[in-house]
Design an enzyme around this catalytic site. Structure first.
Site, PDB file in Angstrom:
ATOM      1  CG  ASP A   1      -0.121  -0.030   2.539  1.00 23.70           C
ATOM      2  OD1 ASP A   1       1.033  -0.501   2.531  1.00 23.70           O
ATOM      3  OD2 ASP A   1      -0.648   0.408   3.573  1.00 23.70           O
TER       4      ASP A   1
ATOM      5  CG  ASP B   1       4.000   5.374   5.099  1.00 24.04           C
ATOM      6  OD1 ASP B   1       3.529   4.464   5.795  1.00 24.04           O
ATOM      7  OD2 ASP B   1       4.682   6.305   5.585  1.00 24.04           O
TER       8      ASP B   1
END
Ligand code: ZN
Length: 198
Positions: free
Chosen positions: A144, A146
Site C-alpha cells: 500500500d 504510506d
C-alpha cells in the site's frame, strides 16, 4: 521484538550461505505502486533499540554495508523478474523504522525525501547476515501507499494485493533459485570480515 541474532545464527549453524528474505512494505513514492516487488539495493536504519551486532564482547568488527545486499543474488533476481515480466523495481531504498506504530504524516513526508519504501523488519537482519558472511537479499513487496499519500486505507485492497504479491514472489523464487551458482565466487559477502578490523 524479532530476535534477528538468534534467527541468523541458527541459519549459519545449519550451514546456510545465502538468505533470501521477502517482506511487506509501504510505498513512499507515487511510481512505487502496490503490487510491485522492489529488489532493494540500499537501506536507511532508523530503528532505536535492537541488537545490532554479534561482536559486542571483547572483539569489535566494523563490516562494510556500503552495498548491503549481495550483488550476485540481486543480479539473478533482477534478470528473472525481467524475464517473467514480474512488475518490479531493480533498485530501491528501504527506510526501517522502529514501530510498532505506523508513521505520522510529518514523518512519512520526511522519509519520502530520501527513501522509496518503508518497513520495520529489515534492520538489523541485513547487517547481521553480513557479519556472518552470508549473502543476503531482500525482496520487498509493496502492499500500500504510506500515510503521506493521504489515501484512505482499504483493508480489502491490501489483502488482495498481498495475495497477488505472494504469487509473484513464489514465481520469482522458483525461477531464480535454480539459477544461483552453487559456489559463491562473484560477490564479496564470503569475505566480509577480512577488512572489518580486530
Ligand atoms: Zn553474496
Amino acid at each position: 521484538m524479532v530476535n534477528s541474532r538468534a534467527n541468523l545464527w541458527a541459519l549459519k549453524e545449519l550451514g546456510v550461505e545465502r538468505v533470501i528474505s521477502p517482506c511487506a512494505v509501504g510505498s513512499l513514492q507515487e511510481e512505487f505502486r502496490p503490487g510491485q516487488i522492489v529488489i532493494l539495493d540500499q537501506f536507511i536504519d532508523l530503528t532505536k533499540k535492537r541488537e545490532y551486532t554479534f561482536y559486542d564482547g571483547a572483539r569489535t568488527m566494523h563490516v562494510s554495508t556500503a552495498d548491503p545486499f549481495c550483488s550476485e543474488l540481486r543480479e539473478v533476481f533482477v534478470k528473472e523478474a525481467k524475464r517473467h515480466k514480474v512488475p518490479h523495481h531493480k533498485e530501491g531504498t528501504y527506510v526501517c523504522i522502529e514501530g510498532p506504530r505506523f508513521s505520522t504524516r510529518a514523518e512519512s513526508r520526511m522519509f519520502k525525501a530520501f527513501a522509496d519504501v518503508i518497513g520495520m523488519t529489515l534492520c538489523p537482519e541485513a547487517q547481521l547476515a553480513r557479519e556472518l558472511e552470508m549473502c543476503y537479499l531482500s525482496l520487498a513487496m509493496i502492499t500500500d501507499y504510506d500515510v503521506w499519500a493521504e489515501r484512505p486505507v482499504d483493508v480489502g485492497m491490501i489483502l488482495k494485493t498481498m495475495a497477488e504479491n505472494m504469487d509473484r514472489i513464489k514465481l520469482l523464487l522458483t525461477s531464480s533459485i535454480p539459477r544461483i551458482p552453487e559456489l559463491r565466487k562473484r560477490c564479496e559477502c564470503p569475505r566480509a570480515l577480512e577488512s572489518a578490523g580486530a
